[in-house]
Design a protein around this motif. Structure first.
Motif, short mmCIF file in Angstrom:
data_model
loop_
_atom_site.label_atom_id
_atom_site.label_comp_id
_atom_site.label_asym_id
_atom_site.label_seq_id
_atom_site.Cartn_x
_atom_site.Cartn_y
_atom_site.Cartn_z
N LYS A 122 0.82 -1.20 0.00
CA LYS A 122 0.00 0.00 0.00
C LYS A 122 0.85 1.25 0.00
CE LYS A 122 -2.33 -2.08 3.20
NZ LYS A 122 -2.38 -3.36 2.53
N PRO A 123 0.29 2.37 -0.50
CA PRO A 123 0.98 3.64 -0.39
C PRO A 123 1.26 3.96 1.07
CG PRO A 123 -0.91 3.82 -1.87
CD PRO A 123 -0.99 2.48 -1.20
N ALA A 124 2.30 4.74 1.31
CA ALA A 124 2.70 5.03 2.69
C ALA A 124 1.57 5.67 3.49
CB ALA A 124 3.92 5.96 2.69
N SER A 125 0.73 6.47 2.79
CA SER A 125 -0.35 7.14 3.48
C SER A 125 -1.40 6.19 4.00
CB SER A 125 -1.02 8.15 2.53
OG SER A 125 -1.57 7.49 1.42
N GLU A 126 -1.42 4.95 3.47
CA GLU A 126 -2.44 3.99 3.88
C GLU A 126 -1.88 2.85 4.72
OE1 GLU A 126 -4.82 2.43 0.84
OE2 GLU A 126 -5.39 4.36 0.00
N ALA A 127 -0.56 2.74 4.79
CA ALA A 127 0.05 1.56 5.39
C ALA A 127 -0.41 1.34 6.83
CB ALA A 127 1.57 1.69 5.34
N SER A 128 -0.55 2.43 7.59
CA SER A 128 -0.91 2.28 8.99
C SER A 128 -2.34 1.84 9.19
CB SER A 128 -0.69 3.62 9.71
OG SER A 128 -1.52 4.62 9.15
N ALA A 129 -3.15 1.95 8.11
CA ALA A 129 -4.57 1.59 8.24
C ALA A 129 -4.80 0.09 8.12
CB ALA A 129 -5.39 2.32 7.17
N SER A 130 -3.77 -0.66 7.75
CA SER A 130 -3.95 -2.09 7.50
C SER A 130 -3.50 -2.92 8.69
CB SER A 130 -3.12 -2.48 6.26
OG SER A 130 -3.17 -3.86 6.09
N GLN A 131 -4.28 -3.94 8.96
CA GLN A 131 -3.92 -4.90 9.99
C GLN A 131 -3.55 -6.22 9.31
OE1 GLN A 131 -3.61 -4.31 13.22
NE2 GLN A 131 -4.14 -2.17 12.85
N PRO A 132 -2.26 -6.59 9.25
CA PRO A 132 -1.87 -7.83 8.58
C PRO A 132 -2.64 -9.01 9.14
CG PRO A 132 0.05 -6.51 9.15
CD PRO A 132 -1.13 -5.87 9.82
N GLY A 133 -3.07 -9.89 8.24
CA GLY A 133 -3.74 -11.10 8.67
C GLY A 133 -5.25 -11.01 8.61
N HIS A 134 -5.78 -9.84 8.23
CA HIS A 134 -7.23 -9.68 8.20
C HIS A 134 -7.63 -8.78 7.03
CE1 HIS A 134 -7.54 -11.51 12.17
NE2 HIS A 134 -6.51 -10.77 12.51
N ALA A 135 -8.91 -8.83 6.69
CA ALA A 135 -9.43 -7.87 5.73
C ALA A 135 -9.32 -6.49 6.36
CB ALA A 135 -10.89 -8.18 5.40
N ARG A 136 -8.92 -5.52 5.57
CA ARG A 136 -8.73 -4.18 6.11
C ARG A 136 -10.06 -3.45 6.20
NH1 ARG A 136 -7.24 0.65 3.49
NH2 ARG A 136 -6.71 -0.47 1.59
N GLN A 137 -10.38 -2.94 7.37
CA GLN A 137 -11.58 -2.12 7.55
C GLN A 137 -11.26 -0.72 7.04
OE1 GLN A 137 -14.55 -3.06 8.67
NE2 GLN A 137 -13.98 -5.15 9.17
N THR A 138 -12.08 -0.20 6.12
CA THR A 138 -11.81 1.10 5.54
C THR A 138 -12.54 2.22 6.26
OG1 THR A 138 -13.68 0.98 4.03
CG2 THR A 138 -11.61 0.02 3.28
N GLY A 139 -13.34 1.92 7.26
CA GLY A 139 -14.19 2.91 7.88
C GLY A 139 -15.55 2.90 7.21
N MET A 140 -15.65 2.11 6.15
CA MET A 140 -16.92 1.95 5.44
C MET A 140 -17.19 0.46 5.35
SD MET A 140 -16.50 4.87 2.47
CE MET A 140 -15.12 4.00 1.69
N GLY A 141 -16.79 -0.13 4.22
CA GLY A 141 -16.92 -1.57 4.07
C GLY A 141 -15.59 -2.24 4.37
N THR A 142 -15.32 -3.36 3.73
CA THR A 142 -14.05 -4.05 3.93
C THR A 142 -13.31 -4.18 2.60
OG1 THR A 142 -15.11 -6.21 3.65
CG2 THR A 142 -14.88 -5.38 5.90
N PHE A 143 -11.99 -4.17 2.68
CA PHE A 143 -11.12 -4.29 1.51
C PHE A 143 -10.27 -5.55 1.72
CE2 PHE A 143 -10.01 -2.91 -2.38
CZ PHE A 143 -8.99 -1.99 -2.55
N THR A 144 -10.66 -6.62 1.05
CA THR A 144 -10.10 -7.95 1.30
C THR A 144 -9.07 -8.34 0.24
OG1 THR A 144 -12.23 -8.61 2.22
CG2 THR A 144 -10.73 -10.37 1.64
N SER A 145 -8.00 -8.99 0.67
CA SER A 145 -6.99 -9.50 -0.24
C SER A 145 -7.30 -10.94 -0.60
CB SER A 145 -5.60 -9.46 0.42
OG SER A 145 -5.28 -8.15 0.82
N GLY A 146 -7.03 -11.32 -1.84
CA GLY A 146 -7.26 -12.69 -2.26
C GLY A 146 -6.34 -13.10 -3.39
#
Length: 372
Positions: A67-91
């Motif tokens: 992720k861009p540096a501005s977003e890196a802190s928003a991600s929790q490794p090991g889980h779908a990232r909560q965006t404050g709205m829906g979820t952003f899932t890796s697959g």
């Protein structure tokens, strides 16, 4: 006559294109100096090997997309990232044609109902997180309730992470990258029980070229296509061909002789292109439109406007016999090679508008798969 300096420059540009470095090659041909890249392929990038028919999995171990540096802190490794709205899932998806990672945005209002799906194809050097941030498509999807799928092109497939729209093997149905993206799309539709009649594809630059290839090869899957700063389908079968097409080619698309002239699609299309684009020549917008105009009728409507403190634009709409808009062509005056109306949180964006994401989603949701 080409002088020695230009000859050497062309030779180096050819070498760069063969390495998949299209942007560096373009910069060299335009008199610039290619920027050295020190990127390395991520450990989890697909490197080939055995694949299985239609397998799709959510990644539980680690987010595969940097992720861009501005977003890196928003991600929790090991889980779908909560965006404050829906979820952003890796697959990760694999089938007979190959495999790719992806990100999937699921809006908070999703509770198993049959929502529409928008497939977003990033441009060269980008990744799903960057493209999502720059286009703001997730925010719009949250508001209008649809899912958004972002396939990822790894450096192992193309050094600059461009979709290989210019390779013959990646321009066909059930083969190459179109087959991977279509298979991934079908798998997401099935696994999340989405509305198969409302599936759309859009992209920027190389992603836009691949989006129009998907509209040509999978008209039964995609109900509409969005093409931003892209190129027509089938106009290149090699990297040198790609450079020629990006610079504007040698003549109009037509007459049955030019590459790509025989391709046509009835998939509704919305096209955006800046008239100051020096990476993909603006003439390509007209050539893209020509591949979607075969069944269009007279009576085009032309609208001119200007975004407050932003760019002016000309929007030409081509309706069908019922007056329904089947082709929209947006020329953005003064804009370069960037997503119109995008956010500065992502790369290759122009916040001066108009908002391509909003207009594409509006256009998409007017259309369903033919026969549905």
């Amino acid at each position: 006559m080409i002088d020695a300096t230009m000859s050497k420059r062309m030779e180096e540009a050819t070498r760069l294109t063969r390495a998949g470095k299209l942007q560096e090659a373009m910069a060299l041909l335009q008199g610039g100096v290619p920027e050295a890249r020190q990127e390395e392929a991520p450990d989890n990038a697909y490197r080939g090997g055995q694949t299985f028919d239609g397998t799709c999995q959510v990644i539980d171990e680690e987010e595969p997309i940097i992720k861009p540096a501005s977003e890196a802190s928003a991600s929790q490794p090991g889980h779908a990232r909560q965006t404050g709205m829906g979820t952003f899932t890796s697959g990760h998806f694999s089938n007979h044609a190959g495999a790719r990672d992806y990100k999937l945005y699921i809006p908070s209002g999703y509770h198993g109902q049959a929502l529409p799906l928008v497939v977003m194809l990033h441009g060269c050097t980008q990744n799903p997180d960057d493209f999502a941030a720059g286009t703001n498509m997730n925010r719009l999807a949250e508001e209008q309730l649809c899912c958004v799928l972002y396939p990822a092109q790894p450096m192992t497939a193309n050094h600059s992470k461009c979709w290989n729209w210019f390779k013959a093997e990646d321009q066909q149905r059930e083969g190459g990258e179109p087959a991977i993206i279509a298979g991934m799309t079908r798998q997401i539709i099935e696994s999340h029980r989405l509305d198969a009649s409302r599936v759309y594809v859009a992209g920027l630059s190389a992603g836009a070229a691949m989006a129009t290839t998907l509209a040509m090869t999978y008209p039964d899957l995609f109900a509409a296509v969005g093409i931003h700063s892209g190129l027509p389908h089938g106009v290149a079968q090699s990297l040198p061909d790609a450079l020629g097409a990006m610079q504007g080619g040698t003549g109009p698309l037509g007459g049955g002789k030019a590459k790509g002239a025989s391709w046509a699609s009835d998939v509704p299309a919305i096209i955006f292109h800046g008239d100051r684009d020096t990476t993909v020549h603006p003439s390509n917008a007209e050539r893209v439109a020509a591949q979607y105009r075969t069944s269009r009728r007279a009576g085009a409507a032309v609208e001119k406007g200007k975004v407050a403190n932003g760019h002016g634009y000309t929007c030409t709409t081509y309706p069908n016999a019922k007056g329904e808009p089947l082709l929209e062509q947006w020329q953005i005056h003064g804009a370069g090679h960037a997503w119109s109306g995008g956010s500065t949180q992502g790369s290759y964006t122009d916040p001066k508008g108009p908002n391509a994401s909003k207009e594409m989603l509006r256009f998409f949701l007017q259309h369903r798969q033919i026969g549905s």
